[in-house]
Design a protein around this motif. Sequence first.
Motif, mmCIF file in Angstrom:
data_model
loop_
_atom_site.group_PDB
_atom_site.id
_atom_site.type_symbol
_atom_site.label_atom_id
_atom_site.label_comp_id
_atom_site.label_asym_id
_atom_site.label_seq_id
_atom_site.Cartn_x
_atom_site.Cartn_y
_atom_site.Cartn_z
ATOM 1 N N THR A 160 -3.344 -25.762 -74.257
ATOM 2 C CA THR A 160 -2.673 -24.640 -75.172
ATOM 3 C C THR A 160 -3.095 -24.490 -76.534
ATOM 4 O O THR A 160 -2.637 -23.714 -77.271
ATOM 5 C CB THR A 160 -1.008 -25.003 -75.331
ATOM 6 N N GLN A 161 -3.918 -25.783 -76.906
ATOM 7 C CA GLN A 161 -4.497 -25.373 -78.447
ATOM 8 C C GLN A 161 -5.963 -24.853 -78.541
ATOM 9 O O GLN A 161 -6.204 -24.159 -79.364
ATOM 10 C CB GLN A 161 -4.485 -26.671 -79.158
ATOM 11 N N ILE A 162 -6.545 -25.264 -77.328
ATOM 12 C CA ILE A 162 -7.853 -24.690 -77.100
ATOM 13 C C ILE A 162 -7.896 -24.171 -75.614
ATOM 14 O O ILE A 162 -7.296 -24.750 -74.697
ATOM 15 C CB ILE A 162 -9.055 -25.600 -77.460
ATOM 16 N N SER A 163 -8.759 -23.119 -75.346
ATOM 17 C CA SER A 163 -8.839 -22.777 -73.793
ATOM 18 C C SER A 163 -9.355 -23.482 -72.892
ATOM 19 O O SER A 163 -9.026 -23.498 -71.724
ATOM 20 C CB SER A 163 -9.195 -21.289 -74.025
ATOM 21 N N ASP A 164 -10.298 -24.267 -73.524
ATOM 22 C CA ASP A 164 -11.141 -25.407 -72.549
ATOM 23 C C ASP A 164 -10.394 -26.843 -72.831
ATOM 24 O O ASP A 164 -11.191 -27.392 -73.762
ATOM 25 C CB ASP A 164 -12.360 -25.405 -72.409
ATOM 26 N N GLY A 165 -9.349 -27.314 -72.386
ATOM 27 C CA GLY A 165 -8.892 -28.508 -72.506
ATOM 28 C C GLY A 165 -10.084 -29.775 -72.411
ATOM 29 O O GLY A 165 -10.973 -29.897 -71.807
ATOM 30 N N THR A 192 -14.611 -35.931 -78.719
ATOM 31 C CA THR A 192 -14.581 -35.478 -77.431
ATOM 32 C C THR A 192 -15.346 -36.093 -76.478
ATOM 33 O O THR A 192 -16.710 -36.148 -76.626
ATOM 34 C CB THR A 192 -14.874 -33.962 -77.600
ATOM 35 N N LEU A 193 -14.817 -36.454 -75.209
ATOM 36 C CA LEU A 193 -15.655 -37.180 -74.084
ATOM 37 C C LEU A 193 -16.163 -36.380 -73.052
ATOM 38 O O LEU A 193 -17.163 -36.175 -72.823
ATOM 39 C CB LEU A 193 -14.463 -38.282 -73.456
ATOM 40 N N PHE A 194 -15.207 -35.179 -72.703
ATOM 41 C CA PHE A 194 -15.788 -34.101 -71.752
ATOM 42 C C PHE A 194 -14.560 -33.076 -71.741
ATOM 43 O O PHE A 194 -13.790 -33.363 -72.465
ATOM 44 C CB PHE A 194 -16.006 -34.639 -70.434
ATOM 45 N N ALA A 195 -15.078 -31.859 -71.255
ATOM 46 C CA ALA A 195 -14.052 -30.823 -71.306
ATOM 47 C C ALA A 195 -13.729 -30.392 -69.870
ATOM 48 O O ALA A 195 -14.546 -30.941 -68.844
ATOM 49 C CB ALA A 195 -15.017 -29.421 -71.977
ATOM 50 N N ALA A 196 -12.549 -29.993 -69.448
ATOM 51 C CA ALA A 196 -11.858 -29.723 -68.160
ATOM 52 C C ALA A 196 -13.057 -28.936 -67.392
ATOM 53 O O ALA A 196 -13.174 -29.327 -66.301
ATOM 54 C CB ALA A 196 -10.741 -29.229 -68.235
ATOM 55 N N SER A 197 -13.762 -27.769 -67.878
ATOM 56 C CA SER A 197 -14.683 -27.093 -67.216
ATOM 57 C C SER A 197 -15.744 -27.735 -66.828
ATOM 58 O O SER A 197 -16.680 -27.345 -65.883
ATOM 59 C CB SER A 197 -14.828 -25.959 -68.112
ATOM 60 N N GLU A 198 -16.071 -29.136 -67.311
ATOM 61 C CA GLU A 198 -17.401 -29.781 -66.721
ATOM 62 C C GLU A 198 -17.108 -30.220 -65.316
ATOM 63 O O GLU A 198 -18.126 -30.471 -64.687
ATOM 64 C CB GLU A 198 -17.537 -31.093 -67.701
ATOM 65 N N ALA A 199 -15.987 -30.413 -64.915
ATOM 66 C CA ALA A 199 -15.553 -30.824 -63.447
ATOM 67 C C ALA A 199 -15.713 -29.699 -62.655
ATOM 68 O O ALA A 199 -15.135 -28.461 -62.871
ATOM 69 C CB ALA A 199 -14.228 -31.342 -63.296
ATOM 70 N N PRO A 200 -16.705 -29.526 -61.559
ATOM 71 C CA PRO A 200 -16.898 -28.412 -60.799
ATOM 72 C C PRO A 200 -15.636 -28.075 -59.708
ATOM 73 O O PRO A 200 -15.692 -26.789 -59.421
ATOM 74 C CB PRO A 200 -18.075 -29.004 -59.865
ATOM 75 N N SER A 233 -6.654 -18.186 -67.614
ATOM 76 C CA SER A 233 -7.148 -18.087 -68.670
ATOM 77 C C SER A 233 -7.544 -19.276 -69.858
ATOM 78 O O SER A 233 -7.658 -18.983 -70.731
ATOM 79 C CB SER A 233 -6.036 -17.057 -69.547
ATOM 80 N N TYR A 234 -7.420 -20.176 -68.971
ATOM 81 C CA TYR A 234 -7.694 -21.553 -69.600
ATOM 82 C C TYR A 234 -8.129 -22.591 -68.689
ATOM 83 O O TYR A 234 -7.851 -22.420 -67.315
ATOM 84 C CB TYR A 234 -6.415 -21.971 -70.297
ATOM 85 N N TYR A 235 -8.626 -23.852 -69.032
ATOM 86 C CA TYR A 235 -9.049 -24.997 -68.263
ATOM 87 C C TYR A 235 -8.059 -25.999 -68.594
ATOM 88 O O TYR A 235 -7.754 -26.407 -69.925
ATOM 89 C CB TYR A 235 -10.315 -25.347 -68.639
ATOM 90 N N GLY A 285 -8.836 -35.856 -60.836
ATOM 91 C CA GLY A 285 -9.997 -35.975 -61.022
ATOM 92 C C GLY A 285 -10.665 -37.582 -61.459
ATOM 93 O O GLY A 285 -9.948 -38.358 -61.867
ATOM 94 N N VAL A 286 -11.862 -37.694 -60.941
ATOM 95 C CA VAL A 286 -12.535 -38.707 -61.476
ATOM 96 C C VAL A 286 -13.987 -38.632 -62.329
ATOM 97 O O VAL A 286 -14.796 -37.951 -61.819
ATOM 98 C CB VAL A 286 -12.898 -39.721 -60.127
ATOM 99 N N ALA A 287 -13.602 -39.386 -63.365
ATOM 100 C CA ALA A 287 -14.806 -39.181 -64.234
ATOM 101 C C ALA A 287 -15.583 -40.651 -64.263
ATOM 102 O O ALA A 287 -14.841 -41.733 -64.398
ATOM 103 C CB ALA A 287 -14.508 -38.689 -65.742
ATOM 104 N N ARG A 288 -16.967 -40.795 -64.524
ATOM 105 C CA ARG A 288 -17.399 -42.151 -64.585
ATOM 106 C C ARG A 288 -18.390 -42.304 -65.802
ATOM 107 O O ARG A 288 -19.295 -41.293 -65.763
ATOM 108 C CB ARG A 288 -18.369 -42.160 -63.107
#
Length: 184
Positions: A61-66, A86-94, A100-102, A137-140
């Motif tokens: 809600t603050q940035i389009s790609d959480g 920033t560790l990662f953006a939501a858009s990095e998960a396939p 209109s946002y992630y 999701g799982v991030a490693r």
Amino acid sequence: MYSFLAMFNSFFVFQMCIEPVCKMQFANRRCSAVDVLEKRMFALFVDENKDPWIVFSHEWTQISDGTIVAQKLTKDLKEAAEEPVTLFAASEAPWVIRNSYYVSDAPFLYRANNGELLMLWSSFLLGKDGNGQYAIGVARSQSGTILGPWLQDPQPLNPNDNGGHAMIFRDFDGVLRISYHSPN
């Protein structure tokens, strides 16, 4: 420190909300401690050097790609010790879909028996009915540290039950369990 004990399907989950965190001064004013604490979607992580970190979602809600963000705290948990990272953006998960946002939400960190640092987090994927549904999701961490880099699993843990906000814990018999809400 505030805490509560809740019972889910005969298992107890203990959650803590740390009052001094409310008084932190975040260097990144776009995402304040108040924003984090209002949502209660943050994790307290203590690294291998015994340094505490708050890990939270910088809302879509603050940035389009959480994003998922970490910030080192002072040992007494009263202030930020460093700038947020920033560790990662939501858009990095396939598997994550974009409207209109992630969406990025609800980080939870877990060190596996093999030493791997995992992060569970939530977002939306395209459901079988063509609508978005919530998933975990799982991030490693490729370095084994909070700073990553973080590699996303290609598919969510739960692609079919519209649930999220997961936590991993061991029950009283030492069995590894996962707790999350479903449906969203």
